[in-house]
Write an enzyme that holds these catalytic residues in place. Structure first.
Site, PDB file in Angstrom:
ATOM      1  CB  SER A  99      -0.957  -8.157  -1.148  1.00 42.72           C
ATOM      2  OG  SER A  99      -1.981  -8.817  -0.437  1.00 42.72           O
ATOM      3  CE  LYS A 153      -4.405  -1.323   0.183  1.00 45.65           C
ATOM      4  NZ  LYS A 153      -5.474  -0.801  -0.698  1.00 45.65           N
TER       5      LYS A 153
END
Length: 405
Positions: A308, A58
């Site tokens: 992720s 992110k």
């Protein structure tokens, strides 16, 4: 840097984002997985964004968005909403640029993610029970104060930043045939698909959603973003009720397929990442691995699965690992009625020891039972599915009436 359009994002934007991130984002490693390779009959590698700064991918998109703000916008600060990873990315990115940030998080957000977000300098505010509720509160905050809203997935800068992962994968593993990644709002999948398809249109891109919070299958079926009811899933990082407009458009045209995985399949993937790959991964970050384990025939090798994120509460991790052990057939929870007399429990435990079972927890209940009866609740660790079946068959052969679960 020239700011990107508010309505579209291009391959050149991804390249520009990479230059901007050169001294900010880590080039995360690509690790070969022997166990996943064996499951699909060809090479599988793991792109370890769980080792990225702030613990997830992110920060890439958040920093690109924040770094592109004008001086007037920077003076007003930024506001964002997130269950944790985008929050940390915005907080870190804001600190690197030197501006203030406020992050709205849903009630019950994982405590380590809350603490990490605050440690990067953000002001954390709790709002609602879901990411979508926190998003609404963050947008209202921006309208009221003038702070710039940094969307977690549906903005060209954010999508371009996430797309830099695709460029790294092509450089680290040029022969890749399929890329599988977690899918929530869609910023990661949209960015990676845009970057990869621009250079290698033949590479397949597969998005993975938690079955309990899967807005994309319904949206793709009707050709536009639709909202699904809020649902509880351990994969809180991808529990988004409605796809983003821009991310949906890119995914609709560029992502080859979207699959879903169950909670048990996510638990099993988490266990595999920890045991075999030696990677601590959060549930949302392990969705791609879960899909490979559950649907190996869908993935044409060579495959890269993106891990992720790795921001997980240790208490949640312990619960999920137990669930993963159960899903892998290595953990049994049993209730066994016993005669309420001396030696009955000792006989049962001796039988379990003879079978090579490790007793993790035991509760011996006498109150509430019929006169002359007791019940023992057992949590057992076994050596695998075959051993679990052997244990159950042997105990039943001894006359024990077993209730599983």
């Amino acid at each position: 840097m020239t700011r990107m359009s508010d309505r579209q994002v291009t391959y050149d934007d991804v390249v520009a984002a990479r230059e901007l991130l050169a001294d900010v984002a880590l080039r995360t490693p690509l690790l070969h997985s022997h166990v996943l390779s064996a499951s699909i009959g060809g090479p599988v590698h793991l792109k370890c964004e769980n080792l990225q700064r702030s613990g997830s991918f992110k920060v890439r998109g958040a920093y690109v968005r924040i770094a592109g703000l004008s001086e007037a916008e920077r003076a007003r600060g930024v506001v964002a909403a997130s269950a944790g990873n985008h929050a940390q990315g915005v907080a870190l990115g804001s600190g690197l640029v030197g501006i203030s940030s406020t992050v709205y998080m849903p009630q019950g957000a994982p405590l380590p993610k809350v603490a990490a977000t605050r440690s990067y300098g953000a002001d954390v505010v709790f709002a609602g029970q879901t990411v979508d509720a926190a998003l609404a509160a963050a947008v209202e905050h921006g309208e009221r104060t003038g702070a710039v809203f940094v969307h977690p997935f549906d903005h060209p800068d954010v999508i371009a930043g996430q797309g830099t992962i695709g460029l790294e994968i092509l450089e680290q593993f040029p022969e890749v045939g399929t890329i599988v990644l977690s899918l929530g709002g869609g910023g990661l999948a949209a960015g990676v698909a845009l970057a990869v398809k621009s250079l290698r249109p033949g590479v397949r891109i597969i998005g993975v959603q938690a079955e309990r919070a899967a807005a994309y299958p319904a949206s793709l079926a009707v050709g536009e973003p639709v909202t699904v009811p809020p649902a509880t899933t351990m994969a809180d990082g991808i529990a988004v009720g409605r796809p983003g407009d821009l991310s949906f458009e890119l995914i609709h045209y560029l992502v080859d397929s979207v699959v879903t995985v169950t909670e048990s399949e996510i638990s099993r993937a988490l266990l595999l990442c920890l045991e075999r790959a030696k990677q601590v991964v959060e549930p949302a970050g392990a969705a791609g691995v879960a899909a490979i384990l559950a649907h190996p025939h869908l993935f044409e090798p060579p495959v890269v699965a993106v891990l992720s994120g790795g921001n997980i509460d240790p208490l949640l991790l312990s619960k999920i690992l137990r669930r993963g052990l159960a899903a892998a057939g290595r953990y049994l929870t049993l209730r066994v009625p016993l005669p309420d007399r001396p030696g009955a429990l000792a006989h049962l435990l001796a039988k379990l020891a003879e079978l090579g079972v490790n007793v993790l927890d035991i509760v011996h209940e006498r109150l509430g039972m019929h006169l002359g009866e007791a019940e023992v609740q057992l949590q057992l660790e076994t050596k695998g599915p075959a051993h679990s079946d052997e244990v159950l068959e042997s105990l039943r052969g001894e006359g024990y009436k077993i209730v599983c679960g």
